[in-house]
Design an enzyme around this catalytic site. Structure first.
Site, PDB file in Angstrom:
ATOM      1  N   SER A   1       0.619  -1.126  -0.056  1.00 30.40           N
ATOM      2  CA  SER A   1      -0.109  -0.137   0.133  1.00 30.40           C
ATOM      3  C   SER A   1       0.768   1.330  -0.132  1.00 30.40           C
ATOM      4  CB  SER A   1      -0.997  -0.145   1.248  1.00 30.40           C
ATOM      5  OG  SER A   1      -2.112   0.915   1.064  1.00 30.40           O
TER       6      SER A   1
ATOM      7  N   ASP B   1     -17.244 -15.865 -12.278  1.00 27.61           N
ATOM      8  CA  ASP B   1     -16.521 -16.682 -11.590  1.00 27.61           C
ATOM      9  C   ASP B   1     -15.970 -18.014 -12.305  1.00 27.61           C
ATOM     10  OD1 ASP B   1     -15.695 -18.713  -9.783  1.00 27.61           O
ATOM     11  OD2 ASP B   1     -17.254 -18.694  -8.580  1.00 27.61           O
TER      12      ASP B   1
ATOM     13  N   ASP C   1     -12.998 -18.854 -15.616  1.00 25.36           N
ATOM     14  CA  ASP C   1     -11.674 -19.475 -15.541  1.00 25.36           C
ATOM     15  C   ASP C   1     -11.565 -21.144 -15.338  1.00 25.36           C
ATOM     16  OD1 ASP C   1     -12.262 -19.930 -12.914  1.00 25.36           O
ATOM     17  OD2 ASP C   1     -11.402 -17.869 -12.285  1.00 25.36           O
TER      18      ASP C   1
ATOM     19  N   VAL D   1     -13.344 -22.760 -13.002  1.00 24.30           N
ATOM     20  CA  VAL D   1     -13.469 -23.350 -11.801  1.00 24.30           C
ATOM     21  C   VAL D   1     -14.598 -22.134 -10.935  1.00 24.30           C
ATOM     22  CG1 VAL D   1     -12.601 -23.865  -9.394  1.00 24.30           C
ATOM     23  CG2 VAL D   1     -11.404 -24.133 -11.794  1.00 24.30           C
TER      24      VAL D   1
ATOM     25  N   ASP E   1     -15.025 -21.119  -7.777  1.00 27.57           N
ATOM     26  CA  ASP E   1     -14.673 -20.880  -6.523  1.00 27.57           C
ATOM     27  C   ASP E   1     -14.633 -19.528  -5.683  1.00 27.57           C
ATOM     28  OD1 ASP E   1     -12.975 -19.576  -8.143  1.00 27.57           O
ATOM     29  OD2 ASP E   1     -11.214 -20.472  -7.670  1.00 27.57           O
TER      30      ASP E   1
ATOM     31  N   ASP F   1      -8.904  -5.801  -4.649  1.00 28.25           N
ATOM     32  CA  ASP F   1      -8.436  -4.711  -3.979  1.00 28.25           C
ATOM     33  C   ASP F   1      -9.500  -3.739  -3.712  1.00 28.25           C
ATOM     34  OD1 ASP F   1      -7.326  -2.130  -2.789  1.00 28.25           O
ATOM     35  OD2 ASP F   1      -5.384  -3.177  -3.393  1.00 28.25           O
TER      36      ASP F   1
ATOM     37  N   HIS G   1      -6.992  -5.994  -0.274  1.00 28.80           N
ATOM     38  CA  HIS G   1      -6.104  -4.821  -0.212  1.00 28.80           C
ATOM     39  C   HIS G   1      -4.691  -5.539   0.726  1.00 28.80           C
ATOM     40  CE1 HIS G   1      -4.043  -1.230  -0.592  1.00 28.80           C
ATOM     41  NE2 HIS G   1      -4.049  -0.836   0.780  1.00 28.80           N
TER      42      HIS G   1
HETATM   43  C1  LIG Z   1     -16.300 -20.276  -2.097  1.00 29.88           C
HETATM   44  O1  LIG Z   1     -17.221 -19.252  -1.831  1.00 29.88           O
HETATM   45  C2  LIG Z   1     -17.958 -18.520  -2.835  1.00 29.88           C
HETATM   46  C3  LIG Z   1     -18.656 -17.384  -2.077  1.00 29.88           C
HETATM   47  O2  LIG Z   1     -18.211 -17.042  -1.064  1.00 29.88           O
HETATM   48  C4  LIG Z   1     -18.823 -19.359  -3.591  1.00 29.88           C
HETATM   49  O3  LIG Z   1     -19.126 -18.849  -4.804  1.00 29.88           O
HETATM   50  C5  LIG Z   1     -17.681 -20.548  -4.348  1.00 29.88           C
HETATM   51  O4  LIG Z   1     -18.468 -21.584  -4.901  1.00 29.88           O
HETATM   52  C6  LIG Z   1     -17.108 -21.340  -2.944  1.00 29.88           C
HETATM   53  N1  LIG Z   1     -16.125 -22.225  -3.393  1.00 29.88           N
HETATM   54  C7  LIG Z   1     -16.102 -23.447  -3.179  1.00 29.88           C
HETATM   55  C8  LIG Z   1     -15.033 -24.403  -3.964  1.00 29.88           C
HETATM   56  O5  LIG Z   1     -16.643 -24.032  -2.455  1.00 29.88           O
END
Ligand SMILES: *[C@@H]1O[C@H](CO)[C@@H](O)[C@H](O)[C@H]1NC(C)=O
Ligand SMILES: *[C@@H]1O[C@H](CO)[C@@H](O)[C@H](O)[C@H]1NC(C)=O
Ligand SMILES: *[C@@H]1O[C@H](CO)[C@@H](O)[C@H](O)[C@H]1NC(C)=O
Ligand SMILES: *[C@@H]1O[C@H](CO)[C@@H](O)[C@H](O)[C@H]1NC(C)=O
Ligand SMILES: *[C@@H]1O[C@H](CO)[C@@H](O)[C@H](O)[C@H]1NC(C)=O
Ligand SMILES: *[C@@H]1O[C@H](CO)[C@@H](O)[C@H](O)[C@H]1NC(C)=O
Ligand SMILES: *[C@@H]1O[C@H](CO)[C@@H](O)[C@H](O)[C@H]1NC(C)=O
Ligand SMILES: *[C@@H]1O[C@H](CO)[C@@H](O)[C@H](O)[C@H]1NC(C)=O
Ligand SMILES: *[C@@H]1O[C@H](CO)[C@@H](O)[C@H](O)[C@H]1NC(C)=O
Length: 545
Positions: free
Chosen positions: A206, A273, A276, A278, A280, A429, A465
């Site tokens: 920062s 999300d 890419d 995956v 996650d 960030d 951040h």
């Molecule tokens: C991780 O959390 C996010 C939301 O906070 C969710 O969308 C995502 O699917 C989760 N990933 C896994 C691998 O559980």
């Protein structure tokens, strides 16, 4: 993590300085020989007049963990060091600057580390970063830059009087005190061990990141290696740009609730999300991500159990925060936040009482506008119009770029001095726009196509951040820097590791800009399931639809 840092340090080559350390210092903590003001004379520093110096042994010191911080999760115990404090002034400038230097009593690794600050603090506001460096064997130093280290506002020092900025203190904060600290810290280190440090490093994020790049740009001989996380560079522009979402709310006379903004961010993340490969919760392919929030307007969402409807104001605000500051004719002023950035903890914060909401600007930005640009401690930024905001943006650049922008792309002197610099920026960030750092890297590369031989930039998807967030954080970036400087092993990636926020720890190798993470199959929590590839036009992620 502390123990991992420590074992990394032990893997470093045995330093001959350890053997040549004078025997008397081994006993320093018992006899206080060596750790005294008599043993550490005032350094030689042109332009400075020293006021006092104390050197006191500290034995078995504990620095508590900073729980919210990914960087220093453990208590650091058993620290033995010589605590040196040096105060000085620049005669005629009415400043008083305090430098702190901690010199390890045992097992000095022969190296020096300058530690950076945050916000308007020139140095760290807790002992953790110093203790971390010390525990690895570094002699560590930090400066207060001539104003309070812990202060919620710059109002205590920004103005000499209404209308008059304390330009000397601003220069101290921006650059001058940083060079002084390097000289003073290294001199005290040399006096104590009777050996100059073999290598000197900068470690900051920062404001600390900005400071590191200032050292590379303006004082290229002071540090061999510089780690600059989420650097607050392009200061004159981006600090004013941080106010943009608040301006938009003021102009709309509408202050959307946090739950509406969080739901808009969640919708954007959900849309991007899996691009890419995956799902996650982490947007790792920002190049593929485009989300138009206007389409949400009128749709319903769940606000803490209450069925609510997305408003035009809410989606307009989110769009403005992502687009970034624009002039009165809608030309580019600065970059916006990434879709994954939390709007309600940074730049679009609102407070609601009894259903009536108001804006709560990020104080670093509103302080800058009021104190430094308007030079008026009582200036009310909610009175800004599109036109006067434009004027403030322009004035900030005109008056302060040369002092604090820290965006000079000419790193040739640093390169020629043999220095190495790593920057990294979290793509979630919420207060500093990651594109500003990427833009700086591109400008350095435009001047020197061979930039990667001494400067590499990495992006950290899902990291907020400096730390936090769902994404893997480059927690061994400093060790990577040391390997580059001392062994010539240039980092192709930075190893990243997330907090167990989603139930498990995610490990990914963070890519060197402009590469992005491509999922290649397998367990998405394992680094080897991803590759770094150029995401230039036309390529799509293997595994994505
Ligand atoms: C991780 O959390 C996010 C939301 O906070 C969710 O969308 C995502 O699917 C989760 N990933 C896994 C691998 O559980
Ligand atoms: C050094 O001098 C300054 C200015 O008089 C004072 O504020 C500070 O407390 C002194 N520091 C020490 C360690 O005596
Ligand atoms: C160091 O301090 C810890 C408590 O913080 C204590 O348990 C330990 O005995 C101390 N060690 C020495 C050598 O004094
Ligand atoms: C740090 O020390 C405090 C107080 O002694 C203790 O409560 C806490 O559990 C310790 N934290 C860790 C991570 O060890
Ligand atoms: C180091 O010395 C300074 C100046 O005397 C003092 O304020 C500070 O508390 C000391 N730090 C430790 C860890 O003892
Ligand atoms: C933003 O941060 C706040 C506070 O930690 C949290 O409650 C909220 O869910 C976050 N928003 C998003 C979109 O993650
Ligand atoms: C828009 O304004 C900027 C300055 O704010 C100016 O440089 C630019 O030329 C203007 N563009 C147009 C199309 O008028
Ligand atoms: C909020 O509403 C309650 C109940 O109507 C009232 O007592 C309170 O004064 C209000 N607070 C504010 C800040 O208006
Ligand atoms: C300072 O700001 C206040 C509040 O916005 C304003 O009323 C006042 O006129 C400003 N002073 C100057 C000298 O501009």
């Amino acid at each position: 993590m502390y123990s991992e840092y420590k074992s990394m340090a032990y893997c470093l080559p045995q330093n001959p300085l350890l053997q040549s350390r004078p025997v008397q210092y081994t006993d320093a903590m018992n006899t206080t020989v060596g750790c005294s003001s008599a043993a550490i004379p005032y350094p030689s520093l042109y332009g400075a007049q020293f006021v006092n110096l104390t050197a006191v042994p500290v034995i078995n010191y504990t620095v508590p963990s900073t729980q919210e911080s990914l960087s220093y999760p453990n208590n650091i115990t058993g620290l033995n060091f010589c605590n040196v404090s040096i105060s000085y002034t620049h005669p005629g400038q009415n400043d008083l600057i305090n430098v702190r230097i901690w010199l390890p009593s045992n097992d000095w690794n022969g190296r020096f580390m300058g530690v950076g600050g945050g916000g308007y603090s020139t140095g760290p506001t807790s002992d953790s970063p110093l203790a971390n460096g010390l525990s690895l064997g570094y002699s560590v130093a930090t400066t207060d830059g001539g104003h309070e280290l812990v202060s919620p506002t710059a109002a205590t020092w920004a103005l000499n009087s209404p209308g008059n900025v304390n330009t000397y203190l601003l220069q101290d904060f921006a650059s001058v005190a940083l060079k002084d600290m390097a000289v003073i810290g290294k001199a005290a280190t040399e006096s104590f061990y009777q050996k100059a440090p073999a290598y000197s490093y900068w470690n900051g994020c920062s404001t600390g990141g900005r400071q590191g790049l200032m050292m590379a740009q303006r004082y290229p001989d002071e540090y061999d290696g510089i780690l600059a996380g989420a650097p607050a560079i392009n200061w004159a522009s981006f600090i004013v740009a941080e106010y943009w979402p608040q301006l938009i709310m003021n102009l709309m006379k509408s202050y959307p609730s946090a739950c509406e903004l969080n739901a808009i961010t969640a919708a954007a993340v959900a849309a991007c999300d899996a691009l890419d490969g995956v799902a996650d919760g982490i947007i790792s392919r920002p190049d593929l991500c485009y989300f138009e929030p206007g389409s949400l307007t009128g749709q319903s969402f769940d606000c803490e159990g209450v069925l609510s409807t997305f408003s035009n104001a809410g989606t307009t605000l989110a769009q403005a925060a992502w687009t970034g500051a624009r002039s009165t004719n809608n030309s580019f002023l600065w970059y916006g936040l990434s879709y994954g950035a939390n709007l309600t903890t940074g730049l679009a914060v609102t407070t609601c009482t009894n259903g009536t909401c108001t804006g709560r600007p990020f104080s670093i930005s509103s302080d800058w506008i009021s104190l430094f640009v308007q030079k008026n401690a009582s200036f009310d930024p909610t009175t800004l119009t599109r036109s006067t905001y434009n004027d403030v943006f322009h004035a900030s650049k005109q008056q302060f770029t040369s002092i604090i922008d820290t965006a000079d792309p000419d790193l040739s002197s640093f390169r020629d001095a043999g220095g190495k610099v790593i920057t990294w920026h979290g793509l979630s960030d919420n207060v500093i726009f990651p594109e500003g750092t990427a833009d700086y890297f591109k400008r350095v590369k435009a001047m020197d196509p061979d930039v990667e031989s001494y400067y590499r930039h990495f992006r950290a998807p899902g990291v907020e951040h400096c730390r936090s967030g769902l994404g893997p954080y480059p927690k061994t970036a400093f060790e990577s820097l040391v390997q580059w400087v001392e062994k010539g092993i240039a980092p192709e990636v930075l190893a990243g590791e997330s907090l167990p926020l989603n139930g498990s720890v995610i490990q990914r190798n963070l890519c060197m800009y402009p590469q992005d993470l491509f999922y290649t199959g397998g367990d998405p929590n394992v680094a080897s399931s991803f590759r770094c590839l150029s995401s230039k036009a036309g390529t799509t992620a293997p595994g994505s639809a």
